[in-house]
Write a protein that holds these residues in place. Sequence first.
Motif, PDB file in Angstrom:
ATOM      1  N   ASN A  13       0.980  42.865   9.567  1.00  0.00           N
ATOM      2  CA  ASN A  13       1.489  43.497  10.787  1.00  0.00           C
ATOM      3  C   ASN A  13       0.533  43.217  11.939  1.00  0.00           C
ATOM      4  OD1 ASN A  13       3.018  45.558  12.493  1.00  0.00           O
ATOM      5  ND2 ASN A  13       0.926  46.338  12.547  1.00  0.00           N
TER       6      ASN A  13
ATOM      7  N   SER B  99       0.025  44.401  15.903  1.00  0.00           N
ATOM      8  CA  SER B  99       0.421  45.304  16.987  1.00  0.00           C
ATOM      9  C   SER B  99      -0.542  45.131  18.152  1.00  0.00           C
ATOM     10  CB  SER B  99       0.456  46.755  16.489  1.00  0.00           C
ATOM     11  OG  SER B  99       1.538  46.948  15.593  1.00  0.00           O
TER      12      SER B  99
ATOM     13  N   ASN C   4       4.316  47.636  20.181  1.00  0.00           N
ATOM     14  CA  ASN C   4       5.182  46.813  19.325  1.00  0.00           C
ATOM     15  C   ASN C   4       4.645  46.673  17.912  1.00  0.00           C
ATOM     16  OD1 ASN C   4       3.112  44.916  19.783  1.00  0.00           O
ATOM     17  ND2 ASN C   4       4.516  43.236  20.112  1.00  0.00           N
ATOM     18  N   VAL C   5       5.572  46.297  17.027  1.00  0.00           N
ATOM     19  CA  VAL C   5       5.292  46.006  15.627  1.00  0.00           C
ATOM     20  C   VAL C   5       5.859  44.627  15.336  1.00  0.00           C
ATOM     21  CG1 VAL C   5       5.949  46.601  13.264  1.00  0.00           C
ATOM     22  CG2 VAL C   5       5.204  48.395  14.824  1.00  0.00           C
TER      23      VAL C   5
ATOM     24  N   SER D 283      -0.423  42.025  23.298  1.00  0.00           N
ATOM     25  CA  SER D 283       0.265  41.528  22.099  1.00  0.00           C
ATOM     26  C   SER D 283       1.555  40.840  22.541  1.00  0.00           C
ATOM     27  CB  SER D 283       0.563  42.689  21.140  1.00  0.00           C
ATOM     28  OG  SER D 283       1.214  42.255  19.974  1.00  0.00           O
TER      29      SER D 283
END
Length: 549
Positions: free
Chosen positions: A195, A197, A228-229, A305
């Motif tokens: 992940n 972020s 965000n992810v 990001s």
Amino acid sequence: MKNSYLRSILTSLLAFIVLPALAQQPTFTRQDTIRGSITPERAWWDLTYYHLDIAVNPADSSVRGKNTVHYRVLEPNQRLQIDLQPPMTMQKVLQNGKPLEVQQDGNAWYITLTEKQEIGAVNALEVHYSGKPQVSVRPPWTGGFTWTKDSKGLPFVATSNQRDGASLWWPCKDHMYDEPDSMLISVRVPGNLTNVSNGRLRKQETNSDGTKTFHWFISNPINNYGVNVNIADYVHFSEKYQGEKGPLDCDYYVLRENLNKAKKQFKDVPRTLQAFEHWFGPYPFYEDSYKLVEVPYLGMEHQSSVTYGNGYQNGYMGYDLSGTGWGMKFDYIIVHETGHEWFANNITYKDAADMWIHESFTTYSENLFVEYHYGKEAGNAYVIGIRRNIQNDSPIIGYYDVNQEGSGDMYPKGANMLHTLRQIVNDDEKWRGILRGLNKDFYHQTVTTQQIEDYLSLKTGRDLSTFFNQYLRDTRLPRLEYKQDGNKLQYRWTNTVDGFNMPVKVFVAGKEQWLQPTNNWQELKGLKKGAKIVVDPNFYIEKGSQGAS
């Protein structure tokens, strides 16, 4: 490909993707007002910190976890609004371990607090929630999650939610006026995935069930939609950009299959940062680094990001939006979305009606990038070229307090408005100083259109109220009417708001001449009969018919 065919493709593309327009006044609902206004249940508390702690399960497209909301009490109140959109649901809300009563009204969840809220106190709520969030049908223009797979069949997942709201997938104070001072994002994912972020990776944990949790910390204020992810089988590479504030960590996360393409295409990042630090001042988030992250949609300006899906090609999905050739000299998504770090993430609108502050300045940044690397004439040609995408069918500014943005003309028309303003300033270093001053004086702030208008009027030394009324609040294009009468040039503005008095540069027989038109006829004497009159094309105006006698 024939030019006419290419133009038809671009027109359709722009109409469908980046230029949504308000053809007529929409109808607003009570939920629009609740979402778009600073309600009494929002006004009394100030966000200080979020800890979003969630598990994302690509196998069933679900999200579960909690958001711990820290806030400072500004006024006494016992009722607090948190936003979370169906089909996501809140399971419970706790304060100091005690469950609280929660009432849902559409997307708004009203929490009744039992402990006295003392002015100045910093308190916290734990908001536990779960569900299968809305799937975006046209990311990033419709909000939600995108659940796809890479070429090896592994999950490739990302969020995007500027227009529909962050509360599509996590509970928050979903209004742009208030930002947390910092934030921690903890995301649990299958063990074979990563992940990415916002901010910096503080820690990575391997859990007993084989999953991994990635903890990302943002040390600067961040707007809701900037959170965000991004989840995939990412590979990582990095470099250091030597910027105005020292070394800036630049980290890149891409699908394994695209590593070689990315190492070539992402060379646009340092030269983008170089151009924008020149024009706008230091990158606003050195503490949080700069990241460019591959996603399964076109791209978005998520703070520190930035997401990327432009197919590792120059232009906008391979097309030059300006039609000049200059748009193929750079990767549109890298340049445009990085420009948003200054205008959207550093300087952020308080109300969606003022989205032009994000999009006009950032679209304008594209031609400043071109100018920095290819020269002023190239930059001018680029911004003039994107005029072909302007609709002039509804105002750039939207409707306030209902979460409603204005016309998509905020992109090309807004950029040309700013380019026109630069001509009025007529001093490139002064103009550069104004752009840098905006990012310094409004550093990490949420702002209104009025604040930006007032600032530009102050720094240019000119009352720009009618200028902004014309370009932001009116759909008409100012028309400069002029005619020659012997050795005199008569001229005036028409098709304008009352009192419009923008100066304009013309060339009379090749010699530069400034005119000061109003809505009444003015005269310039001493012309040679029949002298050729040319209006400077850098002004975004309509030239009226010319007559001579």
